[in-house]
Design a protein around this motif. Structure first.
Motif, mmCIF file in Angstrom:
data_model
loop_
_atom_site.group_PDB
_atom_site.id
_atom_site.type_symbol
_atom_site.label_atom_id
_atom_site.label_comp_id
_atom_site.label_asym_id
_atom_site.label_seq_id
_atom_site.Cartn_x
_atom_site.Cartn_y
_atom_site.Cartn_z
ATOM 1 N N HIS A 261 -33.180 -31.202 45.154
ATOM 2 C CA HIS A 261 -34.324 -32.005 44.734
ATOM 3 C C HIS A 261 -35.303 -31.166 43.917
ATOM 4 O O HIS A 261 -35.796 -31.615 42.863
ATOM 5 N N LEU A 262 -35.593 -29.958 44.356
ATOM 6 C CA LEU A 262 -36.515 -29.091 43.624
ATOM 7 C C LEU A 262 -35.946 -28.707 42.260
ATOM 8 O O LEU A 262 -36.689 -28.600 41.275
ATOM 9 N N CYS A 263 -34.626 -28.504 42.204
ATOM 10 C CA CYS A 263 -34.008 -28.165 40.920
ATOM 11 C C CYS A 263 -34.156 -29.303 39.925
ATOM 12 O O CYS A 263 -34.420 -29.076 38.739
ATOM 13 N N ARG A 264 -33.986 -30.534 40.384
ATOM 14 C CA ARG A 264 -34.168 -31.683 39.490
ATOM 15 C C ARG A 264 -35.630 -31.836 39.094
ATOM 16 O O ARG A 264 -35.935 -32.352 38.014
ATOM 17 N N MET A 265 -36.539 -31.419 39.952
ATOM 18 C CA MET A 265 -37.958 -31.490 39.623
ATOM 19 C C MET A 265 -38.350 -30.470 38.555
ATOM 20 O O MET A 265 -39.062 -30.808 37.607
ATOM 21 N N ALA A 266 -37.892 -29.227 38.713
ATOM 22 C CA ALA A 266 -38.446 -28.141 37.917
ATOM 23 C C ALA A 266 -37.455 -27.410 37.025
ATOM 24 O O ALA A 266 -37.875 -26.772 36.059
ATOM 25 N N ILE A 267 -36.158 -27.474 37.323
ATOM 26 C CA ILE A 267 -35.212 -26.611 36.616
ATOM 27 C C ILE A 267 -34.471 -27.368 35.511
ATOM 28 O O ILE A 267 -34.604 -27.053 34.332
ATOM 29 N N SER A 268 -33.687 -28.358 35.862
ATOM 30 C CA SER A 268 -32.902 -29.061 34.847
ATOM 31 C C SER A 268 -32.384 -30.372 35.405
ATOM 32 O O SER A 268 -32.224 -30.520 36.622
ATOM 33 N N ARG A 269 -32.134 -31.317 34.502
ATOM 34 C CA ARG A 269 -31.434 -32.544 34.869
ATOM 35 C C ARG A 269 -30.161 -32.706 34.043
ATOM 36 O O ARG A 269 -29.537 -33.759 34.053
ATOM 37 N N ASP A 270 -29.799 -31.663 33.301
ATOM 38 C CA ASP A 270 -28.555 -31.666 32.550
ATOM 39 C C ASP A 270 -27.411 -31.398 33.512
ATOM 40 O O ASP A 270 -27.410 -30.392 34.232
ATOM 41 N N PRO A 271 -26.400 -32.285 33.581
ATOM 42 C CA PRO A 271 -25.343 -32.133 34.588
ATOM 43 C C PRO A 271 -24.623 -30.789 34.509
ATOM 44 O O PRO A 271 -24.339 -30.170 35.544
ATOM 45 N N GLY A 272 -24.317 -30.337 33.296
ATOM 46 C CA GLY A 272 -23.616 -29.068 33.164
ATOM 47 C C GLY A 272 -24.438 -27.898 33.665
ATOM 48 O O GLY A 272 -23.933 -27.021 34.388
ATOM 49 N N MET A 273 -25.714 -27.857 33.292
ATOM 50 C CA MET A 273 -26.570 -26.759 33.727
ATOM 51 C C MET A 273 -26.876 -26.862 35.217
ATOM 52 O O MET A 273 -26.978 -25.848 35.919
ATOM 53 N N GLN A 275 -24.950 -27.797 37.529
ATOM 54 C CA GLN A 275 -23.829 -27.249 38.273
ATOM 55 C C GLN A 275 -23.957 -25.731 38.395
ATOM 56 O O GLN A 275 -23.733 -25.153 39.465
ATOM 57 N N LEU A 276 -24.333 -25.070 37.292
ATOM 58 C CA LEU A 276 -24.544 -23.628 37.335
ATOM 59 C C LEU A 276 -25.742 -23.268 38.199
ATOM 60 O O LEU A 276 -25.713 -22.310 38.974
ATOM 61 N N VAL A 277 -26.820 -24.039 38.042
ATOM 62 C CA VAL A 277 -28.045 -23.770 38.797
ATOM 63 C C VAL A 277 -27.781 -23.847 40.293
ATOM 64 O O VAL A 277 -28.196 -22.975 41.069
ATOM 65 N N SER A 278 -27.096 -24.895 40.723
ATOM 66 C CA SER A 278 -26.853 -25.069 42.153
ATOM 67 C C SER A 278 -25.952 -23.979 42.710
ATOM 68 O O SER A 278 -26.014 -23.648 43.896
ATOM 69 N N GLN A 279 -25.130 -23.381 41.839
ATOM 70 C CA GLN A 279 -24.207 -22.345 42.284
ATOM 71 C C GLN A 279 -24.886 -20.982 42.395
ATOM 72 O O GLN A 279 -24.525 -20.173 43.257
ATOM 73 N N TYR A 280 -25.887 -20.728 41.534
ATOM 74 C CA TYR A 280 -26.415 -19.369 41.449
ATOM 75 C C TYR A 280 -27.890 -19.220 41.826
ATOM 76 O O TYR A 280 -28.318 -18.116 42.157
ATOM 77 N N LEU A 281 -28.691 -20.272 41.750
ATOM 78 C CA LEU A 281 -30.093 -20.143 42.129
ATOM 79 C C LEU A 281 -30.284 -20.543 43.588
ATOM 80 O O LEU A 281 -29.721 -21.536 44.048
ATOM 81 N N THR A 282 -31.097 -19.796 44.289
ATOM 82 C CA THR A 282 -31.399 -20.085 45.688
ATOM 83 C C THR A 282 -32.735 -20.805 45.800
ATOM 84 O O THR A 282 -33.499 -20.887 44.827
ATOM 85 N N GLU A 631 -17.634 -21.076 32.204
ATOM 86 C CA GLU A 631 -16.368 -21.704 31.829
ATOM 87 C C GLU A 631 -16.443 -22.205 30.386
ATOM 88 O O GLU A 631 -15.951 -23.281 30.036
ATOM 89 N N TYR A 632 -17.045 -21.366 29.564
ATOM 90 C CA TYR A 632 -17.345 -21.756 28.183
ATOM 91 C C TYR A 632 -17.809 -20.488 27.456
ATOM 92 O O TYR A 632 -18.468 -19.639 28.064
ATOM 93 N N PRO A 633 -17.500 -20.312 26.165
ATOM 94 C CA PRO A 633 -18.048 -19.158 25.437
ATOM 95 C C PRO A 633 -19.581 -19.180 25.457
ATOM 96 O O PRO A 633 -20.196 -20.251 25.510
#
Length: 874
Positions: A261-273, A275-282, A631-633
């Motif tokens: 929820h906090l990530c959608r508030m402040a970080i990103s709502r782009d699905p691709g990003m 996925q990375l955010v949820s994997q690496y940001l705490t 998973e992308y250049p």
């Protein structure tokens, strides 16, 4: 009375009497504790409105039960706030415009919008934009807010904008109305508490009764400034979650839901990003971002890319993470941008940009207003705190829009970033900082940014501008401030200038000093290209001596002049004895030693850096790790500084997906072409994957004719090419080849053709004919914003050297073939000898024209297939 012939009313005659009537244009805000209380006042208002014959419109968007039944007769418009503020308000305003004057409106409880948009500021902005619009159309509108739910960032603009602000209390089964604001009306008891009894609203005059009522209800307190809104409340509640997880009081799934929820508030709502955010940001990472954030909203794509890249390395490659320079950046939320537009009268100009037919209208006026605008006091105070934190260290304010640096849209070079040397008195430093913010905000209305959005179908998407405020990487060398090296890196190399080069190993573009010379194409200057699996293999071997095509000038911050400057490399190092110049430059023993440059003629080759340190291996590994995670250049920007003779720190200042095609290398099947069928043959710089392209049109700028033109005429030619680019497609099948003398996209018309990328963006192939200047060669500007756009659009880049043996240009064919310029642009007759537009015939009988590009062997052939090049063209 109004146009419908009946008086406007709340449907409650007693309340109308208390309020001295309802006037055309009234926006009525009810502050309530429950939706049921709001429904109690909506029902008579709707019944009376429908009986009057007026159009009753209900905007339905909240999760609470409907406040109007579907069969009640109202016109219901269902909306999704999750689509974004801009889309949401555009749909509402479209309905209002269609309804015209005198309509009646009911809105769901607006408090849920603060939750949907994660921001009280945006709720305030909604009222400031919508209420005046309704007022001008002489409508009446009902709104509801939950009491004590919002901060002053919502309540203040709402109370200032609305005509009526009414408190609605329930006590002991009775409803009480307390008018706090009734514009343009007055009575001795108007602002008194009134009891709703039957058809009447009686003033409550007994102090005993008033105090007992207000003491028992959820009264609005005296300090709305101190009351947290949705944004602050959500983050404050999340602060205790990490400790609660460790103590076993909060289940891990619950903590993960809060993080999402906090990530959608402040970080990103782009699905691709995401996925990375949820994997690496705490959760701790996101809370740390919030603590260094000005305002609310998202931090934008550029900031996300930088932060995620650092976390990827820390998680997947700890050794590499230890090489990173620490960052202590601040983030200006995207809501600050929207609020700035609303408060400075820019919003309505911006709305024209959503329409492909009018997206450039008003852009100049909008930029002017932005550059002259003012910031709210609470934002100014936070800006001052940022400056106090940095002291007089140089900083850079960088664009970080919502769509920027995401998968599919790099926006490379479309928005500004501004260096602040940050010198002088505090007042001057603050004004310079504000000017930097305004400049970046204004760049969202630039023609190149708007055309980029239009070409990619992004005009209707929520595009807000967040900002990244970074400490400039580098050190002070007297009056100069700069990093020792900087550059860009691609994890995939689209320019394979030798068969030993592995495209998947990546490539760097290095400069000495600030990285602006690596990302902004510098006319008549060069950089060092490094293939990461063959760092000593130089592309210059194909062109001329290394010394001639080495970097000449250095960008730096002049702390005395308080500005970004550029000087000759030898002048800069001659003033800075503390720089390990041998690491970045080689002495040219063939040239007599000058007085500057420490008694030697230094050439910035970076040979020692590449040969005697682990820099190449480290950068190759950094790019590999990031590409695997994405998973992308990827495309990164970085700086390099030595802290002692052998130890260096790398600062990753940007990371984004690199939209390159042809990652899996392909070889073309050989084609035999007789010399008579050749139109173009080139060996040299070829950027892009190998391909065979059918050609339908050539746009040829005649070098000899262009060379005779004056400065203004050369700019006119560039604009004319842009109009050809937007004109009708070729008559037959195939793409367009644009070829002309010198550098495309140059800032200097005497070195090439000064087009913007939007003026050539429909071409399949771009060819630079090396014919402008004896010592000017194409700068293979990998990593520059201009070349990034070629890569992003999969446009092939070719350099043609007419005077070299393996190169050939059939100029007479282009100059003698029928010129379609006047058919496309009838008023361009005076330029018919400068620009030749040649459409190739359909080719159904003779095979047509093709272009083969081999990126491995760095050669290109454009030829007629199955016929002689005898001048026939469509």
């Amino acid at each position: 009375m109004n146009d419908h012939g009946t008086a406007l009313t709340t449907g409650l005659p007693g309340l109308d009497q208390v309020l001295k009537g309802i006037l055309p244009g009234d926006n009525i805000v009810w502050q309530v504790d429950t939706i049921g209380d709001y429904m109690a006042v909506v029902a008579p208002y709707c019944q009376a409105g429908l009986q009057s014959g007026r159009r009753l419109i209900y905007f339905r968007f909240a999760s609470h039960p409907p406040v109007i039944d579907r069969d009640a007769g109202a016109e219901i418009h269902e909306l999704d706030p999750a689509a974004g503020f801009e889309t949401f308000i555009a749909r509402i305003h479209a309905v209002i415009e269609s309804a015209g004057r005198g309509a009646l409106y009911v809105f769901d409880c607006m408090s849920e919008l603060a939750a949907d948009w994660y921001s009280d500021s945006m709720l305030g902005n909604f009222f400031m934009l919508t209420c005046p619009y309704l007022y001008d159309l002489e409508t009446v509108a009902y709104f509801a807010l939950f009491r004590n739910y919002h901060s002053s960032k919502a309540i203040q603009p709402i109370t200032e904008t609305t005509q009526l602000f009414l408190e609605l209390y329930r006590h002991a089964g009775t409803l009480y109305v307390h008018p706090l604001k009734v514009q343009l009306r007055y009575s001795p008891t108007m602002n008194t508490l009134h009891a709703w009894e039957g058809d009447e609203f009686r003033p409550v005059t007994s102090s005993v009764l008033i105090s007992s009522i207000l003491a028992s209800v959820n009264w609005s307190d005296l300090n709305p400034e101190a009351r947290p809104g949705y944004w602050e409340r959500t983050f404050l509640e999340a602060q205790g979650v990490p400790e609660a997880v460790q103590a076993g009081r909060c289940p891990l799934p619950r903590a993960q839901a809060i993080l999402h929820h906090l990530c959608r508030m402040a970080i990103s709502r782009d699905p691709g990003m995401l996925q990375l955010v949820s994997q690496y940001l705490t959760l701790e990472d996101v809370l740390g971002i919030w603590r260094r954030m000005v305002g609310s909203g998202l931090i934008g794509g550029k900031t996300v890319g930088m932060l995620v890249a650092r976390r990827i390395l820390q998680h997947n490659a700890p050794r590499l993470a230890e090489l990173l320079e620490e960052h202590d950046s601040f983030y200006i939320g995207s809501d600050v941008f929207y609020t700035y537009l609303v408060r400075n009268g820019v919003w309505w100009l911006r709305q024209r940009q959503r329409n492909p037919e009018t997206f450039l209208e008003g852009a100049v006026q909008a930029r002017q207003r932005i550059l002259m605008g003012q910031f709210p006091d609470h934002i100014l105070k936070q800006f001052e705190q940022i400056l106090d934190y940095f002291g007089q260290s140089p900083i850079i304010v960088r664009s970080s829009s919502l769509l920027e640096d995401n998968f599919g849209n790099s926006f490379a070079g479309k928005y500004e970033s501004v260096f602040c040397p940050n010198q002088g008195p505090r007042e001057r430093r603050l004004e310079d900082f504000l000017s930097a913010v305004r400049t970046i905000y204004a760049s969202t209305m630039s023609e190149k940014a708007l055309r980029y959005r239009e070409q990619r179908g992004l005009l209707n998407q929520d595009e807000q501008m967040a900002l990244l405020v970074m400490r400039v990487s580098g050190a002070m060398h007297g009056r100069y401030f700069y990093p020792q090296a900087a550059g860009v890196g691609f994890s995939f190399n689209p320019y394979v200038w030798h068969e030993t080069i592995d495209p998947k190993a990546g490539v760097l573009r290095l400069v000495f000093g600030l990285g602006t010379r690596a990302v902004d194409r510098s006319d008549d200057d060069y950089t060092r290209l490094v293939a990461l699996n063959a760092p000593q293999r130089r592309p210059e071997a194909n062109f001329d001596e290394v010394r001639r095509y080495a970097q000449r000038r250095v960008d730096y911050l002049d702390l005395q002049a308080n500005r970004l400057m550029s000087s000759h490399f030898l002048d800069v190092i001659g003033e800075n004895v503390d720089v390990p110049v041998e690491m970045f430059a080689s002495a040219d023993e063939s040239v007599e030693a000058p007085a500057r440059g420490g008694g030697k003629t230094w050439v910035p080759t970076f040979d020692n850096l590449l040969a005697t340190t682990n820099f190449v291996q480290d950068m190759r590994e950094i790019l590999r790790v990031l590409q695997e995670a994405y998973e992308y250049p990827v495309d990164v920007e970085f700086t390099l500084n030595f802290v002692d003779e052998r130890t260096y720190r790398i600062h990753l200042v940007q990371c984004r997906p690199l939209p390159v095609k042809g990652v899996e290398a392909t070889r073309l099947s050989p084609t035999t072409v007789v010399p008579a069928d050749l139109l173009i043959q080139a060996r040299g710089a070829v950027i892009g994957h190998s391909r065979r392209v059918r050609i339908g049109r050539f746009v040829y700028v005649v070098p000899s004719s262009y060379a005779r033109l004056g400065l203004q005429d050369r700019y006119e030619i560039a604009r004319l090419i842009g109009r050809i680019n937007q004109a009708d497609a070729p008559a037959g099948p195939g793409g367009t080849v644009i070829l002309g003398p010198g550098r495309w996209g140059t800032a200097d018309p005497f070195l090439g053709i000064p087009v913007a990328f939007a003026e050539i963006n429909r071409a399949a192939v771009l060819c630079e004919i090396v014919a402008m200047h004896e010592h000017l060669v194409p700068d293979v500007s990998l990593g520059t914003h201009f070349l990034n756009e070629l890569v992003e659009t999969d446009m092939l880049y070719v350099a043609l050297f007419p005077r070299k043996g393996d190169n050939r240009l059939r100029a007479e064919w282009f100059e003698n073939a029928p010129n379609r310029l006047l058919q496309l642009l009838p008023k361009a007759g005076r330029w018919a000898e400068v620009i030749r537009v040649v459409d190739v015939a359909d080719g159904t009988q003779d095979g047509g024209v093709f272009l083969d590009a081999d990126s491995f062997e760095q050669k290109v052939a454009c030829y007629f297939q199955g016929r002689q090049a005898d001048g026939r063209a469509g």
